[in-house]
Design an enzyme around this catalytic site. Sequence first.
Site, PDB file in Angstrom:
ATOM      1  N   TYR A 112     -61.889  16.461 -74.028  1.00 18.11           N
ATOM      2  CA  TYR A 112     -63.339  16.635 -73.593  1.00 18.11           C
ATOM      3  C   TYR A 112     -64.318  15.820 -74.412  1.00 18.11           C
ATOM      4  CZ  TYR A 112     -61.707  20.147 -70.341  1.00 18.11           C
ATOM      5  OH  TYR A 112     -60.985  21.001 -69.139  1.00 18.11           O
ATOM      6  N   SER A 147     -51.616  23.734 -67.085  1.00 15.42           N
ATOM      7  CA  SER A 147     -52.736  23.362 -66.544  1.00 15.42           C
ATOM      8  C   SER A 147     -52.204  22.235 -65.463  1.00 15.42           C
ATOM      9  CB  SER A 147     -53.769  22.736 -67.252  1.00 15.42           C
ATOM     10  OG  SER A 147     -54.918  22.435 -66.488  1.00 15.42           O
ATOM     11  N   ASN A 148     -52.541  22.423 -64.113  1.00 12.71           N
ATOM     12  CA  ASN A 148     -52.164  21.249 -63.183  1.00 12.71           C
ATOM     13  C   ASN A 148     -50.656  21.242 -63.130  1.00 12.71           C
ATOM     14  OD1 ASN A 148     -55.096  20.374 -63.025  1.00 12.71           O
ATOM     15  ND2 ASN A 148     -54.680  19.872 -64.941  1.00 12.71           N
ATOM     16  N   TRP A 168     -60.431  25.752 -62.025  1.00 16.47           N
ATOM     17  CA  TRP A 168     -61.343  24.894 -62.524  1.00 16.47           C
ATOM     18  C   TRP A 168     -62.113  23.935 -61.616  1.00 16.47           C
ATOM     19  CZ3 TRP A 168     -60.493  19.470 -61.217  1.00 16.47           C
ATOM     20  CH2 TRP A 168     -59.304  18.879 -61.201  1.00 16.47           C
ATOM     21  N   LEU A 193     -67.223  25.086 -58.342  1.00 16.04           N
ATOM     22  CA  LEU A 193     -68.210  24.325 -57.435  1.00 16.04           C
ATOM     23  C   LEU A 193     -67.764  22.922 -56.836  1.00 16.04           C
ATOM     24  CD1 LEU A 193     -71.496  25.706 -59.206  1.00 16.04           C
ATOM     25  CD2 LEU A 193     -69.972  26.701 -57.703  1.00 16.04           C
ATOM     26  N   GLY A 239     -66.995  20.636 -58.843  1.00 15.52           N
ATOM     27  CA  GLY A 239     -67.951  19.686 -59.626  1.00 15.52           C
ATOM     28  C   GLY A 239     -69.372  19.124 -59.115  1.00 15.52           C
ATOM     29  N   GLY A 240     -69.840  20.196 -58.237  1.00 16.54           N
ATOM     30  CA  GLY A 240     -71.310  20.126 -57.772  1.00 16.54           C
ATOM     31  C   GLY A 240     -71.085  19.508 -56.201  1.00 16.54           C
ATOM     32  N   ARG A 241     -70.075  19.079 -55.780  1.00 20.72           N
ATOM     33  CA  ARG A 241     -69.872  18.423 -54.486  1.00 20.72           C
ATOM     34  C   ARG A 241     -70.368  19.167 -53.483  1.00 20.72           C
ATOM     35  NH1 ARG A 241     -64.945  16.996 -53.545  1.00 20.72           N
ATOM     36  NH2 ARG A 241     -64.108  17.834 -55.282  1.00 20.72           N
ATOM     37  N   PHE A 283     -72.809  21.138 -52.887  1.00 15.11           N
ATOM     38  CA  PHE A 283     -74.091  20.721 -52.835  1.00 15.11           C
ATOM     39  C   PHE A 283     -74.527  19.484 -52.526  1.00 15.11           C
ATOM     40  CE2 PHE A 283     -73.506  23.743 -56.289  1.00 15.11           C
ATOM     41  CZ  PHE A 283     -73.600  24.880 -55.972  1.00 15.11           C
TER      42      PHE A 283
HETATM   43  N1  LIG Z   1     -57.498  22.054 -66.550  1.00 12.91           N
HETATM   44  C1  LIG Z   1     -58.165  20.774 -65.956  1.00 12.91           C
HETATM   45  O1  LIG Z   1     -57.626  19.755 -65.730  1.00 12.91           O
HETATM   46  C2  LIG Z   1     -59.678  20.709 -65.913  1.00 12.91           C
HETATM   47  C3  LIG Z   1     -60.457  19.666 -64.953  1.00 12.91           C
HETATM   48  C4  LIG Z   1     -61.757  19.748 -64.908  1.00 12.91           C
HETATM   49  C5  LIG Z   1     -62.401  20.972 -65.425  1.00 12.91           C
HETATM   50  N2  LIG Z   1     -61.622  21.904 -66.228  1.00 12.91           N
HETATM   51  C6  LIG Z   1     -62.736  22.776 -66.619  1.00 12.91           C
HETATM   52  O2  LIG Z   1     -63.363  23.443 -65.709  1.00 12.91           O
HETATM   53  C7  LIG Z   1     -64.728  23.608 -66.061  1.00 12.91           C
HETATM   54  C8  LIG Z   1     -65.657  23.600 -64.880  1.00 12.91           C
HETATM   55  O3  LIG Z   1     -65.123  22.302 -64.082  1.00 12.91           O
HETATM   56  P1  LIG Z   1     -66.615  21.548 -63.494  1.00 12.91           P
HETATM   57  O4  LIG Z   1     -67.500  21.235 -64.578  1.00 12.91           O
HETATM   58  O5  LIG Z   1     -66.174  20.303 -62.732  1.00 12.91           O
HETATM   59  O6  LIG Z   1     -67.345  22.960 -62.901  1.00 12.91           O
HETATM   60  P2  LIG Z   1     -68.069  23.040 -61.748  1.00 12.91           P
HETATM   61  O7  LIG Z   1     -68.966  24.223 -61.629  1.00 12.91           O
HETATM   62  O8  LIG Z   1     -67.380  22.857 -60.226  1.00 12.91           O
HETATM   63  O9  LIG Z   1     -69.249  22.015 -61.359  1.00 12.91           O
HETATM   64  C9  LIG Z   1     -70.251  21.635 -62.551  1.00 12.91           C
HETATM   65  C10 LIG Z   1     -71.096  20.475 -62.070  1.00 12.91           C
HETATM   66  O10 LIG Z   1     -71.783  21.231 -60.857  1.00 12.91           O
HETATM   67  C11 LIG Z   1     -73.245  21.114 -61.057  1.00 12.91           C
HETATM   68  N3  LIG Z   1     -73.894  21.995 -60.340  1.00 12.91           N
HETATM   69  C12 LIG Z   1     -73.859  23.343 -60.509  1.00 12.91           C
HETATM   70  N4  LIG Z   1     -74.521  23.890 -59.761  1.00 12.91           N
HETATM   71  C13 LIG Z   1     -75.141  23.179 -59.141  1.00 12.91           C
HETATM   72  C14 LIG Z   1     -76.028  23.306 -58.061  1.00 12.91           C
HETATM   73  N5  LIG Z   1     -76.478  24.517 -57.756  1.00 12.91           N
HETATM   74  N6  LIG Z   1     -76.690  22.110 -57.703  1.00 12.91           N
HETATM   75  C15 LIG Z   1     -76.155  21.020 -57.899  1.00 12.91           C
HETATM   76  N7  LIG Z   1     -75.292  20.754 -58.908  1.00 12.91           N
HETATM   77  C16 LIG Z   1     -74.724  21.768 -59.440  1.00 12.91           C
HETATM   78  C17 LIG Z   1     -73.379  21.001 -62.697  1.00 12.91           C
HETATM   79  O11 LIG Z   1     -74.664  20.418 -63.067  1.00 12.91           O
HETATM   80  P3  LIG Z   1     -75.541  21.256 -64.073  1.00 12.91           P
HETATM   81  O12 LIG Z   1     -74.816  20.955 -65.360  1.00 12.91           O
HETATM   82  O13 LIG Z   1     -76.718  20.245 -63.884  1.00 12.91           O
HETATM   83  O14 LIG Z   1     -75.670  22.614 -63.559  1.00 12.91           O
HETATM   84  C18 LIG Z   1     -71.984  20.370 -63.218  1.00 12.91           C
HETATM   85  O15 LIG Z   1     -72.414  18.855 -63.286  1.00 12.91           O
HETATM   86  C19 LIG Z   1     -64.866  22.391 -67.217  1.00 12.91           C
HETATM   87  O16 LIG Z   1     -65.898  22.692 -67.985  1.00 12.91           O
HETATM   88  C20 LIG Z   1     -63.407  22.592 -67.627  1.00 12.91           C
HETATM   89  O17 LIG Z   1     -63.369  23.508 -68.890  1.00 12.91           O
HETATM   90  C21 LIG Z   1     -60.461  21.793 -66.309  1.00 12.91           C
END
Ligand SMILES: NC(=O)c1ccc[n+]([C@@H]2O[C@H](COP(=O)([O-])OP(=O)(O)OC[C@H]3O[C@@H](n4cnc5c(N)ncnc54)[C@H](OP(=O)(O)O)[C@@H]3O)[C@@H](O)[C@H]2O)c1
Length: 301
Positions: free
Chosen positions: A54, A159-160, A210, A213, A215-217, A219
């Site tokens: 990360y 994972s995955n 993981w 949301l 990744g925000g898509r 919204f």
């Molecule tokens: N094992 C794996 O291969 C793997 C892969 C990917 C992720 N992960 C884990 O999963 C965790 C979460 O993944 P993720 O960050 O993709 O999670 P997520 O919660 O799906 O996406 C977070 C993103 O969405 C945005 N967001 C949240 N609420 C929003 C809203 N209301 N409107 C617009 N944008 C919004 C956030 O922006 P803001 O920060 O501005 O709120 C951030 O950029 C990671 O931190 C990691 O620990 C693991």
Amino acid sequence: MKRIKIAPHGPEFSRMVYGTWRLLDTKPTAQEINRRLHACLELGITTLDTAEIYGLYEVEQLLGAALALTPGLRDKLELVTKAGIYVPCSHHPECRTAHYNATGPQLIQSFERSLRLLGTDHVELFLVHRPDWLTRADDTAAGLNELLRSGKIRAAGVSNYSTSQFDLLNAQMAQPLVTNQIEFNLLHPEPINDGTLHQCEKLGVRPMAWSPLAGGRIFDPSNSAAPRLAAAAKDMASRYDGATLEQLAYAWILAHPSHPLPVIGTNKLERLQSAAQAEAIVLEREDWYALWVAAQGCNIP
Ligand SMILES: NC(=O)c1ccc[n+]([C@@H]2O[C@H](COP(=O)([O-])OP(=O)(O)OC[C@H]3O[C@@H](n4cnc5c(N)ncnc54)[C@H](OP(=O)(O)O)[C@@H]3O)[C@@H](O)[C@H]2O)c1
């Protein structure tokens, strides 16, 4: 926030986990991250998900610095980290091509670095970040088993992984794998039907979800599902005390019978608070299906 045993012989985690993949996006200081960790604790989110890779191998160092600012803080948290992905960068000058390496010695070497950076002598859970197509399961298992024996990891997971990859590795483990951390959200519901969540349910292993949301898509107006999801959420909000789409999307994951643990990815405190509130939402069956339909843009078969 409720707590949940991740597997019959696994550690107990908070029902929702804080993820640190995007931690460096806002270039925070260690003090700011320390405050965020305290905010997590106040919300009952005690489990922290990170990984060696990360922030191009820099997040763990920041987390370690943030943890060191408050004596005793680390002991109030459960730490999850992962290893096995290597990409060319200043931290890996020897690396020519992005690749996976889940050989036992490589996992141990990476894990020792994680421990050092995090400033701790153990983690509650260590995951193989991605299946390595070139490594035998007994080689990966030997590394994980060695770390389990040393007490430096309390539990091991993946994972995955596909279901067959999970089975193959699990058969070589001295202590069964406790989770498969997978992408699972309204825009990626495949684990429901590809056997991944069924395998977890059968083994009593809780998946970690993981990108809850997407990744925000969910919204993003340029995504065709976003306006349909917004409309569906608006329609059902009154039944859930004015819950937002964000909260309903977490509740949708929490409702699955395999009991997934959503890994929250926001960098914003108010969104962290709103995520924590979603844990109490119990979606009605028809609303769960209505969100699936809105996300897919077609009726159930
Ligand atoms: N094992 C794996 O291969 C793997 C892969 C990917 C992720 N992960 C884990 O999963 C965790 C979460 O993944 P993720 O960050 O993709 O999670 P997520 O919660 O799906 O996406 C977070 C993103 O969405 C945005 N967001 C949240 N609420 C929003 C809203 N209301 N409107 C617009 N944008 C919004 C956030 O922006 P803001 O920060 O501005 O709120 C951030 O950029 C990671 O931190 C990691 O620990 C693991």
